[in-house]
Design an enzyme around this catalytic site. Structure first.
Site, short mmCIF file in Angstrom:
data_model
loop_
_atom_site.label_atom_id
_atom_site.label_comp_id
_atom_site.label_asym_id
_atom_site.label_seq_id
_atom_site.Cartn_x
_atom_site.Cartn_y
_atom_site.Cartn_z
N CYS A 76 1.06 -1.23 0.00
CA CYS A 76 0.01 -0.04 0.10
C CYS A 76 0.72 1.31 -0.10
O CYS A 76 0.55 2.37 -0.42
CB CYS A 76 -0.88 0.19 1.28
SG CYS A 76 -1.93 -1.14 1.60
C1 LIG Z 1 -0.24 -5.28 2.27
S1 LIG Z 1 0.88 -6.32 2.52
C2 LIG Z 1 0.10 -7.81 2.31
C3 LIG Z 1 -1.04 -8.47 3.45
C4 LIG Z 1 -1.45 -9.69 3.41
N1 LIG Z 1 -2.27 -9.78 2.24
C5 LIG Z 1 -2.13 -10.08 4.54
O1 LIG Z 1 -3.50 -9.82 4.75
O2 LIG Z 1 -1.66 -10.22 5.59
C6 LIG Z 1 1.87 -6.49 1.20
C7 LIG Z 1 2.91 -7.55 1.25
O3 LIG Z 1 3.69 -7.51 -0.18
C8 LIG Z 1 4.92 -8.01 -0.08
N2 LIG Z 1 5.98 -7.86 -1.04
C9 LIG Z 1 6.47 -6.61 -1.41
N3 LIG Z 1 7.11 -6.38 -2.46
C10 LIG Z 1 7.23 -7.62 -2.81
C11 LIG Z 1 7.86 -8.52 -3.99
N4 LIG Z 1 8.42 -7.78 -4.80
N5 LIG Z 1 7.54 -9.91 -4.19
C12 LIG Z 1 6.80 -10.38 -3.45
N6 LIG Z 1 6.17 -9.86 -2.46
C13 LIG Z 1 6.20 -8.52 -2.03
C14 LIG Z 1 5.37 -7.74 1.56
O4 LIG Z 1 6.31 -8.29 2.05
C15 LIG Z 1 4.08 -7.67 2.08
O5 LIG Z 1 3.91 -8.68 3.05
#
Ligand SMILES: C[S@@+](CC[C@H](N)C(=O)[O-])C[C@H]1O[C@@H](n2cnc3c(N)ncnc32)[C@H](O)[C@@H]1O
Length: 346
Positions: A84
């Site tokens: 986000c």
């Molecule tokens: C908003 S959080 C997700 C929350 C999750 N859906 C939950 O309900 O608990 C966004 C996630 O994107 C992951 N993320 C960020 N960049 C990423 C990438 N390049 N590849 C994979 N995951 C990534 C982060 O580690 C984070 O856990």
């Protein structure tokens, strides 16, 4: 969900698993998930050991590998909760933040996985003028695959059984009719409150631990922070009640940051929990009664994680996972609705 045939789902950017937990409760079998944060992945694996987790940067994941996990079954739902931060009002970066491209990865996965429905969740900023280009690009990419992307809809988690004001932007894509967002389960007036969620927990003072629950421990505060907290009226008070000698220098005669050092209110919803949700200097995160920040247990309950959900990592890593999660009950309500829609269509 009892009595319903489980439908298949894939959870992109699964973090610690808030979405997966809600999808399971709403009648979905999560087949695969992707995230590159090692600590969040550890939490995910502890709670969802049967899901094939791709602990990798999403750019390096081949959707064909995920397709193999489906073993010939149709994918019913692809969930995309990209980070986000690039769309948050706090992001002052000029130009395009490279993380804002992550949402576009959904097109690459949709092309191979061909899900019936794609569900996106993000902050309301995604639907603002500043990011119109990204939404248009997403729409074009999905259109090329035959999907229609519905208009962004703002929802409040409080309307879906979550004791928290958390305004989110959700979008749904489908190749045929686009399902609607469900009617509120707990509309205003019936919102779950901070009292409903955490009043049963033992009271703690700063630095104290509940010996029966490792997540219910109150972080220590400096003597001056404790003094300030003692002056903040119980049940919803704010820093504006501090006597001049206890005001922070940077707050003197300033109206900004009204929530810093603020207390939650028993009979209201909590404010939006963030990654700093156990830090009184980062928002209205003080307990309604005790002179301390809320504990990790209280934060997890305000995000509607079940009490047996396990978390890996140190305190700040756990707070970050909880603050980043999509509230479980909100996902459950949406999942139940999508389940009915997909079953009805199939
Ligand atoms: C908003 S959080 C997700 C929350 C999750 N859906 C939950 O309900 O608990 C966004 C996630 O994107 C992951 N993320 C960020 N960049 C990423 C990438 N390049 N590849 C994979 N995951 C990534 C982060 O580690 C984070 O856990």
């Amino acid at each position: 969900m009892k009595g319903l045939k489980p439908l298949t789902a894939v959870d992109l950017f699964c973090g610690c698993g808030g979405v997966t937990e809600g999808l399971k409760a709403g009648g979905f079998q999560v087949v695969a998930a992707v995230d590159n944060d090692p600590v969040a992945c550890k939490t995910y694996k502890m709670n969802h050991p049967s899901v094939h987790l791709y602990e990798q940067d999403i750019h390096d994941v081949d959707p064909k590998d995920i397709l193999a996990n489906l073993k010939g079954e149709k994918l019913d739902l692809l969930v995309v909760c990209a980070p986000c931060q690039p769309f948050s009002s706090q992001n002052r970066k000029k130009g395009r933040d490279s993380r804002s491209n992550l949402i576009m990865q959904s097109v690459r996965f949709a092309e191979i996985l061909n899900p019936t429905i794609i569900f996106f969740e993000n902050v309301p900023g995604l639907a603002t003028k500043r990011f119109r280009g990204i939404l248009e690009e997403l729409k074009d990419g999905l259109n090329r695959l035959g999907y229609n992307l519905g208009e962004p809809v703002q929802i409040n988690a409080a309307d879906y059984g979550v004791p928290q004001r958390r305004i989110r932007c959700v979008l749904i894509a489908s190749k045929s009719k686009i399902p609607t967002i469900p009617e509120p389960v707990t509309p205003a007036g019936k919102w779950k409150t901070v009292r409903d969620a955490i009043a049963h927990l033992p009271p703690l003072q700063a630095g104290q631990k509940d010996p029966t629950d490792p997540l219910h421990f109150a972080r220590s505060h400096s003597p001056i922070a404790i003094k300030r907290l003692q002056h903040i009226p119980k049940d919803g008070g704010s820093r504006f009640s501090l006597p001049p000698e206890l005001e922070l220098k940077c707050h003197k005669n300033k109206k900004g940051y009204p929530d810093v050092y603020g207390r939650m209110k028993w009979d209201d919803v909590a404010p939006t929990l963030t990654t700093g949700c156990t830090d009184i200097t980062r928002g209205r995160f003080a307990h309604p009664r005790d002179d301390r920040a809320i504990t990790l247990r209280e934060a997890a309950l305000l995000q509607t994680f079940p009490v047996n959900y396990k978390f890996a990592g140190n305190s700040s890593q756990i707070a970050a996972q909880i603050g980043n999660a999509v509230p479980v009950k909100m996902v459950e309500a949406i999942a139940i609705n999508l389940h009915k829609f997909i079953e009805g269509a199939g």
